[in-house]
Scaffold this motif. Structure first.
Motif: not given
Ligand SMILES: [Fe+2]
Ligand code: FES
Length: 374
Positions: A217, A332, A212, A328, A206
């Motif tokens: 985000h 995640d 992504h 963030v 990730n």
């Molecule tokens: Fe991320």
């Protein structure tokens, strides 16, 4: 044939290697298999350089700190002569952890039966050993590890004969210097630990893509230009890097960005050092954080993070940057937990990487594969 006794066949088969070449991911089973984790420990974590702690913790002779190199309990020591040393922090008597925490000591004494080790790792005293015919303390030193520093960072490698850290870092110190940061003048700020219920590789994969970012985000993407033509990905033999330009709208303070990224750092840099160290430099005032990702089971990783800032960075700016990173990270964590659950179902045997946007994952998975195949 395939297995002999309890020895499991090597999972890094030519078929897995071929699938990686064709743009597939590692098999889903590699994210939950206990036997595979045991092989990863032996072939990856017992043989690689990993971020251990801060150089400033071991400046004075006799100072030490304890840490983990993957699953390996570790103690880093500055001995009386000023030499930096690292040892497996496991007592040679019956395996108790020897040193705890950090501090300054003349010796390292195991709290179980008081075997006492010198700061060079040799066994100085074992109570009642004079009653044991033939007991030779020379055979019971703490097991040595490799240790080295890069600026404020201490790295360790459980392999006492490891090639120098500089070989793993390659041109990374030069890349970091190009961000405008002087590692020598940063001040340590704080230490954070996150326990995440996922396989260690899911957390790092990730980290290794920003495909992504625009989706997951929104705040981050208001500060950093995450468009594929702006956001740069680069691989080296033992590390990989992401470079994110700052959005003009964020600098102008009119893009509803979480903070105004003005300062000496004009470009985001996110670096991954094989196998489990990550380094983050966000745009704005001088800042850096470094993490080690410690696998504590097939389904649990502890992310240990140390933050530094320039000495003239205000408390408000520090808070903005930490909040930015924390937002963030929270986003995640939920992505990673979902992937862990999905892969754990076994229903999708392998994923398909996007060759351009996810090339750093391909690089990482190739390194995992090669380490296991070795
Ligand atoms: Fe991320
Ligand atoms: S286990 Fe350390 S002294 Fe016994």
């Amino acid at each position: 044939m395939g297995t002999v006794g309890t020895e499991t066949a090597n999972p890094a088969t030519p078929e897995v290697g071929q699938a990686l070449e064709e743009g597939w991911t590692l098999p889903a089973s590699w994210y939950s298999d206990e036997a595979l984790l045991r092989i990863e420990r032996r072939k990856i974590f017992e043989r690689s350089w990993q971020y251990a702690g801060r150089s400033e913790q071991v400046v004075e002779p006799r100072s030490f700190f304890t840490t983990q190199a993957g699953h390996v309990p570790t103690v880093v020591v500055r001995d009386r002569d000023g030499d930096l040393r690292a040892f497996v922090n496991v007592c040679r008597h019956r395996g108790h952890i020897v040193a705890q925490g950090e501090g300054c000591r003349e010796t390292l004494q195991c709290p179980y039966h008081a075997w006492t080790y010198d700061l060079d790792g040799s066994l100085r005293r074992a109570p009642r050993s004079e009653r044991e015919p033939g007991f030779d303390p020379a055979g019971f030193s703490l097991l040595p590890m490799s240790v080295d520093t890069w600026g404020p960072f201490v790295f360790v490698n459980p392999d006492p004969d490891a090639a120098p850290l500089a070989e793993t870092l390659g041109e990374l110190p030069a890349l970091v210097a190009r961000s405008g940061l002087d590692l020598g003048v940063l001040r340590f700020h704080d230490h954070y630990e996150w326990e995440i219920g996922v396989n260690w590789k899911i957390g790092l994969e990730n980290y290794l893509e920003c495909y992504h970012c625009a989706v997951a985000h929104p705040g981050f993407s208001k500060v950093i230009d995450v468009a594929p033509d702006a956001y740069e990905l680069r691989t080296s033999a033992t590390f990989s890097s992401q470079f994110g330009p700052v959005r003009e709208s964020a600098l102008a303070g009119n893009g509803k960005a979480p903070y105004v990224p003005r300062g000496e750092v004009t470009q985001a840099q996110y670096h991954f050092i094989w196998p489990n160290t990550t380094i983050n430099i966000d745009p704005g005032p001088a800042n850096i954080s470094i993490e080690r990702w410690v696998p504590v089971g097939t389904g649990k990783v502890i992310e240990v993070s140390d933050y530094w800032f320039g000495e003239d960075v205000s408390d408000e700016q520090k808070k903005e940057l930490i909040d930015f990173g924390t937002q963030v990270a929270l986003e995640d964590v939920s992505l990673c937990e979902s992937v862990h659950q999905g892969l754990g179902s076994g229903m999708v045997p392998r994923g398909r990487l996007m060759g351009q946007s996810e090339q750093l994952i391909a690089h990482f998975q190739r390194l995992v594969f090669e380490a296991l195949a070795d």
